[in-house]
Each structure stands twice: as C-alpha cells, then as structure tokens.
Design an enzyme around this catalytic site. Sequence first.
Site, PDB file in Angstrom:
ATOM      1  N   LYS A  34       0.778  -1.234   0.000  1.00  0.00           N
ATOM      2  CA  LYS A  34       0.000   0.000   0.000  1.00  0.00           C
ATOM      3  C   LYS A  34       0.812   1.288   0.000  1.00  0.00           C
ATOM      4  O   LYS A  34       0.237   2.370  -0.048  1.00  0.00           O
ATOM      5  CB  LYS A  34      -1.016  -0.004   1.133  1.00  0.00           C
ATOM      6  CG  LYS A  34      -0.495   0.152   2.516  1.00  0.00           C
ATOM      7  CD  LYS A  34      -1.684   0.253   3.460  1.00  0.00           C
ATOM      8  CE  LYS A  34      -1.260   0.269   4.881  1.00  0.00           C
ATOM      9  NZ  LYS A  34      -2.372   0.351   5.800  1.00  0.00           N
ATOM     10  N   GLU A 116      19.411  -9.021  23.709  1.00  0.00           N
ATOM     11  CA  GLU A 116      18.240  -8.188  24.028  1.00  0.00           C
ATOM     12  C   GLU A 116      17.507  -8.769  25.220  1.00  0.00           C
ATOM     13  O   GLU A 116      17.832  -9.873  25.684  1.00  0.00           O
ATOM     14  CB  GLU A 116      17.320  -8.093  22.806  1.00  0.00           C
ATOM     15  CG  GLU A 116      17.946  -7.294  21.666  1.00  0.00           C
ATOM     16  CD  GLU A 116      17.075  -7.244  20.439  1.00  0.00           C
ATOM     17  OE1 GLU A 116      15.889  -6.912  20.567  1.00  0.00           O
ATOM     18  OE2 GLU A 116      17.585  -7.544  19.355  1.00  0.00           O
ATOM     19  N   HIS A 242       6.843  -1.456  23.570  1.00  0.00           N
ATOM     20  CA  HIS A 242       8.302  -1.412  23.676  1.00  0.00           C
ATOM     21  C   HIS A 242       8.645  -0.371  24.735  1.00  0.00           C
ATOM     22  O   HIS A 242       8.099   0.736  24.726  1.00  0.00           O
ATOM     23  CB  HIS A 242       8.919  -1.028  22.327  1.00  0.00           C
ATOM     24  CG  HIS A 242      10.378  -1.348  22.239  1.00  0.00           C
ATOM     25  ND1 HIS A 242      11.320  -0.705  23.014  1.00  0.00           N
ATOM     26  CD2 HIS A 242      11.069  -2.247  21.499  1.00  0.00           C
ATOM     27  CE1 HIS A 242      12.521  -1.197  22.737  1.00  0.00           C
ATOM     28  NE2 HIS A 242      12.387  -2.149  21.824  1.00  0.00           N
ATOM     29  N   ARG A 288      10.367  -7.506  28.044  1.00  0.00           N
ATOM     30  CA  ARG A 288       9.725  -6.227  27.723  1.00  0.00           C
ATOM     31  C   ARG A 288       8.490  -5.885  28.529  1.00  0.00           C
ATOM     32  O   ARG A 288       8.268  -4.731  28.883  1.00  0.00           O
ATOM     33  CB  ARG A 288       9.294  -6.254  26.267  1.00  0.00           C
ATOM     34  CG  ARG A 288      10.308  -5.638  25.423  1.00  0.00           C
ATOM     35  CD  ARG A 288       9.875  -5.651  24.024  1.00  0.00           C
ATOM     36  NE  ARG A 288      11.119  -5.754  23.287  1.00  0.00           N
ATOM     37  CZ  ARG A 288      11.205  -5.912  22.008  1.00  0.00           C
ATOM     38  NH1 ARG A 288      10.123  -6.009  21.282  1.00  0.00           N
ATOM     39  NH2 ARG A 288      12.363  -5.964  21.427  1.00  0.00           N
ATOM     40  N   HIS A 349       4.075  -1.482  20.090  1.00  0.00           N
ATOM     41  CA  HIS A 349       5.169  -1.902  19.216  1.00  0.00           C
ATOM     42  C   HIS A 349       4.841  -3.117  18.370  1.00  0.00           C
ATOM     43  O   HIS A 349       5.138  -3.161  17.178  1.00  0.00           O
ATOM     44  CB  HIS A 349       6.373  -2.215  20.112  1.00  0.00           C
ATOM     45  CG  HIS A 349       7.599  -2.651  19.386  1.00  0.00           C
ATOM     46  ND1 HIS A 349       8.274  -1.841  18.499  1.00  0.00           N
ATOM     47  CD2 HIS A 349       8.298  -3.817  19.419  1.00  0.00           C
ATOM     48  CE1 HIS A 349       9.333  -2.480  18.025  1.00  0.00           C
ATOM     49  NE2 HIS A 349       9.361  -3.695  18.559  1.00  0.00           N
ATOM     50  N   ARG A 384       6.087 -11.628  23.283  1.00  0.00           N
ATOM     51  CA  ARG A 384       7.129 -12.058  22.336  1.00  0.00           C
ATOM     52  C   ARG A 384       8.527 -11.792  22.872  1.00  0.00           C
ATOM     53  O   ARG A 384       8.816 -10.710  23.389  1.00  0.00           O
ATOM     54  CB  ARG A 384       6.960 -11.283  21.025  1.00  0.00           C
ATOM     55  CG  ARG A 384       8.044 -11.562  20.010  1.00  0.00           C
ATOM     56  CD  ARG A 384       7.814 -10.737  18.768  1.00  0.00           C
ATOM     57  NE  ARG A 384       7.918  -9.332  19.037  1.00  0.00           N
ATOM     58  CZ  ARG A 384       8.939  -8.568  18.632  1.00  0.00           C
ATOM     59  NH1 ARG A 384       9.941  -9.074  17.953  1.00  0.00           N
ATOM     60  NH2 ARG A 384       8.953  -7.286  18.901  1.00  0.00           N
TER      61      ARG A 384
HETATM   62  P1  FAD Z   1       5.596  -5.662   7.616  1.00  0.00           P
HETATM   63  O1  FAD Z   1       7.055  -5.657   7.506  1.00  0.00           O
HETATM   64  O2  FAD Z   1       4.972  -4.640   8.489  1.00  0.00           O
HETATM   65  O3  FAD Z   1       5.001  -5.521   6.161  1.00  0.00           O
HETATM   66  C1  FAD Z   1       3.622  -5.317   5.963  1.00  0.00           C
HETATM   67  C2  FAD Z   1       3.398  -4.948   4.517  1.00  0.00           C
HETATM   68  O4  FAD Z   1       2.010  -4.982   4.227  1.00  0.00           O
HETATM   69  C3  FAD Z   1       3.850  -3.560   4.143  1.00  0.00           C
HETATM   70  O5  FAD Z   1       4.455  -3.635   2.877  1.00  0.00           O
HETATM   71  C4  FAD Z   1       2.550  -2.760   4.054  1.00  0.00           C
HETATM   72  O6  FAD Z   1       2.607  -1.647   3.222  1.00  0.00           O
HETATM   73  C5  FAD Z   1       1.634  -3.817   3.522  1.00  0.00           C
HETATM   74  N1  FAD Z   1       0.208  -3.609   3.747  1.00  0.00           N
HETATM   75  C6  FAD Z   1      -0.441  -3.423   4.923  1.00  0.00           C
HETATM   76  N2  FAD Z   1      -1.767  -3.304   4.714  1.00  0.00           N
HETATM   77  C7  FAD Z   1      -1.956  -3.439   3.387  1.00  0.00           C
HETATM   78  C8  FAD Z   1      -3.097  -3.392   2.545  1.00  0.00           C
HETATM   79  N3  FAD Z   1      -4.337  -3.184   3.014  1.00  0.00           N
HETATM   80  N4  FAD Z   1      -2.915  -3.545   1.204  1.00  0.00           N
HETATM   81  C9  FAD Z   1      -1.686  -3.731   0.686  1.00  0.00           C
HETATM   82  N5  FAD Z   1      -0.568  -3.767   1.441  1.00  0.00           N
HETATM   83  C10 FAD Z   1      -0.709  -3.633   2.766  1.00  0.00           C
HETATM   84  N6  FAD Z   1      11.332  -7.615  15.057  1.00  0.00           N
HETATM   85  C11 FAD Z   1      12.435  -8.371  15.192  1.00  0.00           C
HETATM   86  O7  FAD Z   1      12.372  -9.605  15.133  1.00  0.00           O
HETATM   87  N7  FAD Z   1      13.643  -7.755  15.383  1.00  0.00           N
HETATM   88  C12 FAD Z   1      13.796  -6.414  15.438  1.00  0.00           C
HETATM   89  O8  FAD Z   1      14.890  -5.911  15.589  1.00  0.00           O
HETATM   90  C13 FAD Z   1      12.641  -5.612  15.328  1.00  0.00           C
HETATM   91  N8  FAD Z   1      12.724  -4.259  15.423  1.00  0.00           N
HETATM   92  C14 FAD Z   1      11.603  -3.512  15.193  1.00  0.00           C
HETATM   93  C15 FAD Z   1      11.718  -2.119  15.189  1.00  0.00           C
HETATM   94  C16 FAD Z   1      10.603  -1.341  14.888  1.00  0.00           C
HETATM   95  C17 FAD Z   1      10.726   0.152  14.892  1.00  0.00           C
HETATM   96  C18 FAD Z   1       9.364  -1.957  14.597  1.00  0.00           C
HETATM   97  C19 FAD Z   1       8.168  -1.134  14.258  1.00  0.00           C
HETATM   98  C20 FAD Z   1       9.247  -3.341  14.628  1.00  0.00           C
HETATM   99  C21 FAD Z   1      10.365  -4.124  14.929  1.00  0.00           C
HETATM  100  N9  FAD Z   1      10.283  -5.511  14.944  1.00  0.00           N
HETATM  101  C22 FAD Z   1      11.408  -6.268  15.106  1.00  0.00           C
HETATM  102  C23 FAD Z   1       9.054  -6.189  14.541  1.00  0.00           C
HETATM  103  C24 FAD Z   1       9.208  -6.629  13.079  1.00  0.00           C
HETATM  104  O9  FAD Z   1       9.842  -5.604  12.365  1.00  0.00           O
HETATM  105  C25 FAD Z   1       7.882  -6.925  12.440  1.00  0.00           C
HETATM  106  O10 FAD Z   1       7.122  -7.769  13.249  1.00  0.00           O
HETATM  107  C26 FAD Z   1       8.109  -7.619  11.101  1.00  0.00           C
HETATM  108  O11 FAD Z   1       8.976  -6.850  10.314  1.00  0.00           O
HETATM  109  C27 FAD Z   1       6.777  -7.812  10.407  1.00  0.00           C
HETATM  110  O12 FAD Z   1       7.031  -8.241   9.102  1.00  0.00           O
HETATM  111  P2  FAD Z   1       5.794  -8.493   8.148  1.00  0.00           P
HETATM  112  O13 FAD Z   1       6.359  -8.860   6.834  1.00  0.00           O
HETATM  113  O14 FAD Z   1       4.851  -9.411   8.805  1.00  0.00           O
HETATM  114  O15 FAD Z   1       5.044  -7.079   8.080  1.00  0.00           O
HETATM  115  C1  SIN Z   2      14.532  -3.540  19.178  1.00  0.00           C
HETATM  116  O1  SIN Z   2      15.496  -3.375  18.450  1.00  0.00           O
HETATM  117  O2  SIN Z   2      14.486  -3.183  20.364  1.00  0.00           O
HETATM  118  C2  SIN Z   2      13.314  -4.188  18.623  1.00  0.00           C
HETATM  119  C3  SIN Z   2      13.499  -5.636  18.639  1.00  0.00           C
HETATM  120  C4  SIN Z   2      12.190  -6.337  18.481  1.00  0.00           C
HETATM  121  O3  SIN Z   2      11.131  -5.726  18.490  1.00  0.00           O
HETATM  122  O4  SIN Z   2      12.237  -7.565  18.375  1.00  0.00           O
END
Ligand code: FAD
Ligand code: SIN
Length: 534
Positions: A34, A116, A242, A288, A349, A384
Amino acid sequence: METQTDFLILGSGIAGLSFAIKAAELGTVVVVTKKGKFESNTNYAQGGIAAVQDEEDSFASHIQDTLNCGADLCKEEVVRFVVEEGPERIKELVQWGVEFTRDKSGGNSRYDLGREGGHSRRRVLHAKDLTGREIERALNEHVSRKKTVHIYENFIAIDLIMASFVTGGQNKSANRCIGAYVFDFHNNRVHTFKAKYVILATGGCGKVYLVTTNPDIATGDGIAMAYRAGAQIANMEFIQFHPTCLYHPDAKAFLISEAVRGEGAILKLKSGETFMERYHPMKSLAPRDVVAKAIDTELKKSGDDYVLLDISHKDRDFVISRFPNIYEKCLLYGIDMARDPIPVVPAAHYLCGGVLINEHGETSIDRLFALGEVACSGLHGANRLASNSLLEAIVFAHRAFLRIQKDFEQIRDEDIPIPPWDPRGATESDESIVVAHNWDEIRLCMWHYVGIVRSDKRLERADRRIDLISREIDDYYRNFVITRDLLELRNIATVAAIIVRSARMRKESRGLHFNIDFPERGDVHWRRDTIMAK
Ligand code: FAD
Ligand code: SIN
C-alpha cells in the site's frame, strides 16, 4: 479491471517478499503493497533476528527463553520448530544477499551477535542498528530478478473475496478465498485480483494506539479483512509495548533499540536514580512486559513525562559504530547519546495475536495463508521474545511454501465469476473531518483505556466508545466514496474492537495483558487462546 494470478500476496515486508521469492518457482506472483515496496515494519527493525549461532548457545536455551517470555501460552511444538529451523533460514537470507554485521575481533569469520531483553545469551544477528533496512534492500533486489513476480505499489487491499460471496455459500468450496478487491488510490480505481492462493502479509496494527514505534502502514488491515471474511482471530489482547521509544516533541515514533540495553545501557529516573532492580533480577534487560510496566508505574508515581536510558559510560567510538542510526537520529534532536542519557517512553510496538494459523501458515479459510506479524502462530504466547518476529516470518514463509508445493500441480483455476467492485452509488464526502476526528479518538481511547495497565471499568468504557465510533464509520463507509484514509480508519476501528473484546474476555493477568481487577495469573483454565470470529 481483473487480473488472474497463482499467488496474490498482500504486503511487501519480510513475510511477503520471502514468500514471493519461493512462490516464483511455482507460478505467477502478484505482490500488492500500500505504499512504496520498502515501506513496512520490517524496514524499521533495528535489533535483529534471533537464531542460535554460537557453539556455546543451544536450541534448548533459545526455546526456554521464548517459553519463559511467553508466560505459559506459547505452543511448545511451534517454538521448537521455529528455533530449530532458524539457522537454515538465516543461511537462505544470506544467500539472497543480506549482509549481517560480522565480529571483527573474531577475524570476521563469525557474526557479531547482539543481546536483548529476556535472552540468556547473545544470539541476535544484526546489520548494525539498521537490520530491517538491510533485509528489505536484499529481498527487494532479489525479488526484482524474478520474472514471474509483479509488484503493485500504492495499491491498498480493501477486502478479501470469498467463494461464498459469489456462490451464495451453496457449494463445498464456499469457505475458500479466491482473491481480493484492491484500491489503486493514485488512479482512483478498484482492481479485482483473482488467485489460487491468497497470502496475508500485511503486518501489525501499532497505529491503533496514539503512541507507537510503527510506521503509518501498520493499521491492522489484514486482521480486519480476515475478520470480515470470517477467519478465526486469536490473542488480540496481547499488545507488546516497547519500553524505549524516543521522547521528544518533534520526534515521530523513533525506537531506541533494546540492543542498546543489551550493550549495557541502564534505565534511570529523571533524578538519575536506577529503578529496575526493584522489578526484576535481569534489571534493565528484563523481558519487555516487565520493563514497560515498570516504567509506566514509575511515570505514574513521579508524574514525569519520561525516564532516561543511559549508555554514556560506554566508549564513545563503540556507541557510534554499533548504533550509527540511533546516534544520528538522537543528535538531530540535540541528544548526544555517547554523552547524554536519552529520554524514553513506552510505545505500542508489536501484535502477538492475529489471524490464527496452523504450523503451515494456513488460516481457518481455505487457500488463505497468513504470515508474519499479521498471524498468530503460537510462537509468542502472551509476550514475544525480542527479535523472534523476523525469525517467525521467514520460518513460516518457508513452511507455507512447502505446504503449497505439495499439491500445487493438482490445483486448477476455478471458473468462479467475480462481480466487479460495487461502489454502491457512493458520493464524494464533504465531511472528511469525520475521518480525522474518529482516527484521533480511537487511538486516544486505546492509549488511555487499553494500554499497558488495564481495568474492567476502562475496558468497558473503551468497548462502548469504539462501538459507537464503529457504527458511525460503517454508516460513512456505506455512503461515501472510498479513500485510503477511510479504508484505514475502518480497519483500525475493527481491530480496536477486537482488541477490547479479547481483553475483556481474559479475566486474569498474563504476559502483556495486565488487568488490575485480576492482577494474578489465572489457573490452567486460562492457558488457552482467546479466539474470535465474526
Ligand atoms: P511488515 O514488515 O509490516 O510488512 C507489511 C506490509 O504490508 C507492508 O508492505 C505494508 O505496506 C503492507 N500492507 C499493509 N496493509 C496493506 C493493505 N491493506 N494492502 C496492501 N498492502 C498492505 N522484530 C524483530 O524480530 N527484530 C527487530 O529488531 C525488530 N525491530 C523492530 C523495530 C521497529 C521500529 C518496529 C516497528 C518493529 C520491529 N520488529 C522487530 C518487529 C518486526 O519488524 C515486524 O514484526 C516484522 O517486520 C513484520 O514483518 P511483516 O512482513 O509481517 O510485516
Ligand atoms: C529492538 O530493536 O528493540 C526491537 C526488537 C524487536 O522488536 O524484536
């Protein structure tokens, strides 16, 4: 306009893209996303991916840490296979071009492993503090070489299409997902995508809350769409806050990674006094849920707006080279983290619940899979373990691929005619203020009434308010033309309602769900998922 494909993947984060790379071996793949194809929670991941790498580490230890964190609600079998399959999936990411930071002291032959909260050992692979950006770069580059994959950017999925919509629920394939309606908001057109398999990889729902580490895309669309289509949704009360989001009036949702505490940063009150020793033996590196609740308690006690995270006792060069992104960002706001403590607050988070899946990523709807943060696999239980979510996404993307590969050849295109999108004679709204107002109201209500510490009274209030707002939004949705904002508002309202109702159903405190009216963990009766379906 109608497009037919073998695989329709909604979302281009780690879950969607890693599945797309594999599915391209089998057939045609459409990814709709999106915003730009990089924009996702994945892109902002900092800490890294947890996986056993070191000889002194073990699967047993990673499994135990995950179970301890999950507060007796993890599915042990799932924890076991995710942990054990992790190292193989990491190798695959590296083959696809992901460059994790290496350990210079070991002559670059090994990965540098971070630590972590809740982990008893160093086991987090990372790319400095920009792990997610590196993963998105490599996956997008790799997928762009696949001729059978087509990515549609700035396309937002509106709703899943079920065979039952078309056949009226009359035949045995009625509980099957056959595609999705998707809004191309730049050109103001709704496309119909018809697919043999639909993969939800839409990520989490941080934007349901006023204060969140998540980017704007995280509006829980996949959960809301799956719920409307009749899928089972589980454990939505477990929202992870977080503990350390940067507190600054001009900073929008910037995370200070837990890896900073992993390298020795200490939480302090504004007065400079430490406090985590009063809450957990692991102090600042406690899981956490414990740290976020401790900060919340201290802030309510002192009336302060933030606490401090202090790593200034560490070597300046080390801090700058290990956390270049966080260092630069803090400096932008006048904070030199190698010298000054960083003001931080907890923020929404991560969603531990989601669309209920089995060990192959299958939902309760035929041919609809859910992968990554949108899914509830049983890995995280009630809380988690840090850096287990990127891991979960790649393990389940692979498992879903194996499941589909088994009978892909036998699946034929079904000739179910899908009706074009019905705009229902909607007119342009002259009251977009309704969207803006309800957006703010839901997020504020969730922040105040369904946050880190809950009570029956607050949950009941939230339920009433969200219900009222939802009815107003439904009415608006029926009468006016769709916009991206309206679709997202409708989804956060749906997800907020599911969170509140799930929280009201759990009459105990466990992991991330803390209710002052039931402050203790319940007996064995409560060791079960909270499941909702429309
Ligand atoms: P996302 O990566 O969120 O991708 C979702 C996708 O779906 C996006 O492309 C979005 O645009 C699309 N989308 C959503 N709704 C629609 C729609 N209606 N139509 C079309 N497209 C849509 N986890 C870890 O394990 N380690 C870390 O170090 C870590 N650090 C983090 C730091 C931050 C700041 C954040 C926010 C999260 C962090 N997490 C971490 C959590 C982790 O990043 C996410 O849980 C993980 O990346 C989710 O991946 P995903 O592919 O499921 O979703
Ligand atoms: C962080 O870097 O603190 C995020 C890690 C996570 O959400 O797993």
